[in-house]
Scaffold this motif. Structure first.
Motif, PDB file in Angstrom:
ATOM      1  N   LYS A 102      10.365  36.441  -5.427  1.00  0.00           N
ATOM      2  CA  LYS A 102      11.260  36.070  -6.524  1.00  0.00           C
ATOM      3  C   LYS A 102      10.506  35.481  -7.666  1.00  0.00           C
ATOM      4  O   LYS A 102       9.225  35.156  -7.546  1.00  0.00           O
ATOM      5  N   TYR A 103      11.195  35.440  -8.759  1.00  0.00           N
ATOM      6  CA  TYR A 103      10.351  35.018  -9.996  1.00  0.00           C
ATOM      7  C   TYR A 103      11.352  34.182 -10.891  1.00  0.00           C
ATOM      8  O   TYR A 103      12.502  34.560 -10.871  1.00  0.00           O
ATOM      9  N   ASN A 154       4.534  27.381  -6.246  1.00  0.00           N
ATOM     10  CA  ASN A 154       3.581  27.922  -5.401  1.00  0.00           C
ATOM     11  C   ASN A 154       2.464  27.173  -5.267  1.00  0.00           C
ATOM     12  O   ASN A 154       2.243  26.567  -5.934  1.00  0.00           O
ATOM     13  N   ALA A 155       1.631  27.516  -4.118  1.00  0.00           N
ATOM     14  CA  ALA A 155       0.420  26.812  -3.706  1.00  0.00           C
ATOM     15  C   ALA A 155      -0.702  27.581  -4.370  1.00  0.00           C
ATOM     16  O   ALA A 155      -0.584  28.826  -4.670  1.00  0.00           O
ATOM     17  N   ASP A 156      -1.729  26.733  -4.660  1.00  0.00           N
ATOM     18  CA  ASP A 156      -2.772  27.331  -5.394  1.00  0.00           C
ATOM     19  C   ASP A 156      -3.707  28.163  -4.251  1.00  0.00           C
ATOM     20  O   ASP A 156      -4.375  29.267  -4.980  1.00  0.00           O
ATOM     21  N   LYS A 157      -3.848  27.854  -3.142  1.00  0.00           N
ATOM     22  CA  LYS A 157      -4.480  28.855  -2.058  1.00  0.00           C
ATOM     23  C   LYS A 157      -3.644  29.296  -1.250  1.00  0.00           C
ATOM     24  O   LYS A 157      -2.430  29.038  -0.894  1.00  0.00           O
ATOM     25  N   LEU A 211       1.925  31.487 -13.735  1.00  0.00           N
ATOM     26  CA  LEU A 211       1.550  30.651 -12.548  1.00  0.00           C
ATOM     27  C   LEU A 211       1.628  31.344 -11.305  1.00  0.00           C
ATOM     28  O   LEU A 211       2.552  31.377 -10.606  1.00  0.00           O
ATOM     29  N   PRO A 212       0.574  32.172 -10.873  1.00  0.00           N
ATOM     30  CA  PRO A 212       0.426  33.055  -9.722  1.00  0.00           C
ATOM     31  C   PRO A 212       0.317  32.467  -8.331  1.00  0.00           C
ATOM     32  O   PRO A 212      -0.623  31.293  -8.443  1.00  0.00           O
ATOM     33  N   PRO A 213       1.010  32.930  -7.462  1.00  0.00           N
ATOM     34  CA  PRO A 213       0.523  32.200  -6.055  1.00  0.00           C
ATOM     35  C   PRO A 213      -0.743  32.379  -5.768  1.00  0.00           C
ATOM     36  O   PRO A 213      -1.274  33.357  -6.052  1.00  0.00           O
ATOM     37  N   GLY A 214      -1.409  31.439  -5.056  1.00  0.00           N
ATOM     38  CA  GLY A 214      -2.627  31.516  -4.426  1.00  0.00           C
ATOM     39  C   GLY A 214      -3.866  31.676  -5.610  1.00  0.00           C
ATOM     40  O   GLY A 214      -4.882  32.209  -5.359  1.00  0.00           O
ATOM     41  N   ILE A 237      10.978  26.213  -9.069  1.00  0.00           N
ATOM     42  CA  ILE A 237      10.070  27.146  -8.499  1.00  0.00           C
ATOM     43  C   ILE A 237       8.839  26.679  -8.304  1.00  0.00           C
ATOM     44  O   ILE A 237       8.445  26.241  -9.271  1.00  0.00           O
ATOM     45  N   ILE A 241       6.332  32.519 -13.373  1.00  0.00           N
ATOM     46  CA  ILE A 241       6.139  31.950 -12.038  1.00  0.00           C
ATOM     47  C   ILE A 241       6.678  32.776 -11.061  1.00  0.00           C
ATOM     48  O   ILE A 241       7.850  33.267 -11.203  1.00  0.00           O
ATOM     49  N   TRP A 242       5.715  33.174  -9.926  1.00  0.00           N
ATOM     50  CA  TRP A 242       6.826  33.798  -8.898  1.00  0.00           C
ATOM     51  C   TRP A 242       6.035  33.424  -7.514  1.00  0.00           C
ATOM     52  O   TRP A 242       5.117  32.771  -7.487  1.00  0.00           O
ATOM     53  N   ASN A 243       6.627  33.875  -6.255  1.00  0.00           N
ATOM     54  CA  ASN A 243       6.132  33.432  -5.088  1.00  0.00           C
ATOM     55  C   ASN A 243       6.754  34.756  -4.068  1.00  0.00           C
ATOM     56  O   ASN A 243       7.896  35.105  -4.306  1.00  0.00           O
ATOM     57  N   ALA A 244       6.013  34.743  -2.907  1.00  0.00           N
ATOM     58  CA  ALA A 244       6.601  35.701  -2.097  1.00  0.00           C
ATOM     59  C   ALA A 244       7.500  35.108  -0.887  1.00  0.00           C
ATOM     60  O   ALA A 244       7.646  34.032  -0.685  1.00  0.00           O
ATOM     61  N   ASP A 245       8.672  35.894  -0.377  1.00  0.00           N
ATOM     62  CA  ASP A 245       9.560  35.551   0.428  1.00  0.00           C
ATOM     63  C   ASP A 245       8.885  34.975   1.843  1.00  0.00           C
ATOM     64  O   ASP A 245       9.512  34.135   2.452  1.00  0.00           O
ATOM     65  N   LYS A 246       7.655  35.615   1.967  1.00  0.00           N
ATOM     66  CA  LYS A 246       7.239  35.543   3.542  1.00  0.00           C
ATOM     67  C   LYS A 246       5.615  34.790   3.380  1.00  0.00           C
ATOM     68  O   LYS A 246       4.955  35.319   2.283  1.00  0.00           O
TER      69      LYS A 246
END
Lengths: 145, 145
Positions: free
Chosen positions: B122-123, A142-145, B57-60, A140, B140-145
Motif C-alpha cells: 500500500k502507498y 516503514n523501517a530503514d532495513k 521514502l522506500p521500505p528498507g 504510514i 511512501i509505501w510498504n509491503a503487506d507481509k
C-alpha cells in the motif's frame, strides 16, 4: 499607497508565519501526546489523536480505517511488547487545515528470544485541523532495513 | 434573492466537483505514465513525474530527496530486476493545489534464485499541482507481509 501595500503585505506574511508556527507547535504537542500514550500502553488515548475516519498503513499488516480499528492495531503492538517509541519531525508543510509531516521514528521491538531490538524508520503523516485541534488523518511508515 | 443564492451555490458546487473530477483524471493519467515509464525501465521519465523537491521514502532504504536521487533509486530498482508494477487508487482527497492519494501496488521482485515473486502493498502519495500538472511530491509505501 505603495508603502501602505508593503506594510499590509508585511503583516499578512507575519500572520501567515504565526499561523504556521502555531500549527507546528500544536502538531509537536500532538506528537508528544502520541508518544506519552504509546509508552504508557494506552491504545485508546492513541486512537483519540486520530480523526474519526483516519487511515493507518502499517508495514507487514493490512491498512486499518477508523478509530476502533486504529486502537485495536496499537493495542496489538503494545501487547506484542513494542516499547520506547520516539518520533522526530524532519519537515512539516501546512496547507490551510491540512499539514504533511515527514519524520523519523524508532521503536524497541522484541525478537524471537524476546530481546528488544531497536528498529528505526521513517513516516509520513497527513494532519487535519478538526475544530481547534490538529489530528492524524493518514499515518504510514516503514523501517530503514 | 434566496433563490439566486441557491442557484449560485449550485454552480459553485458543480465547479468544485468538476475541478475534483479533473484532478482525479489528471492524477489517474500521471499514475498510468508512472507505470508505463517503470515497465519500460525508464527511470528518468519516472523522475520527471515528481516535483523538483519531492521526497520518496522506500521500505528498507533511506529516504531520497530531489529528482536526481529519485531517478537513481528507481534506476536501482529496475536494475535489480523488479518488474510489472501496478497501482490502484483507493482514495483521493483534493485540497486546493494539493491531493492525498491512498492506494495499493504490486511488483514482481526477484528472489535469491532470481525467480520473480509477487509483492503487494500500500502507498500514500501527496500530489502537488505545479502549473497545470499534478506531480508526486511525497511518495511512501510498504509491503503487506
Amino acid at each position: 499607497m505603495k508603502k501602505l501595500f508593503l506594510v499590509f503585505s508585511f503583516f499578512l506574511a507575519l500572520a501567515a508565519s504565526a499561523q504556521a508556527q502555531s500549527s507546528k507547535t500544536a502538531i509537536d504537542q500532538a506528537n508528544r501526546n502520541w508518544i506519552t500514550a504509546f509508552n504508557k500502553g494506552d491504545a485508546a488515548a492513541i486512537a483519540r489523536l486520530y480523526t474519526e475516519q483516519a487511515t493507518i498503513l502499517p508495514p507487514g499488516a493490512p491498512m486499518a480505517k477508523g478509530r476502533a480499528a486504529i486502537e485495536k492495531f496499537w493495542q496489538g503492538a503494545i501487547q506484542n511488547g513494542i516499547k520506547n517509541a520516539a518520533l522526530q519531525t524532519l519537515n512539516l508543510e501546512q496547507h490551510g487545515r491540512l499539514a504533511r509531516e515527514i519524520g523519523r521514528y524508532s521503536l524497541d521491538v522484541p525478537d524471537a528470544e524476546k530481546k528488544l531490538v531497536r528498529v528505526e524508520g521513517k513516516y509520513v503523516v497527513i494532519w487535519k485541523k478538526i475544530g481547534p485541534a490538529w489530528m492524524l488523518d493518514t499515518d504510514i511508515w516503514n523501517a530503514d532495513k
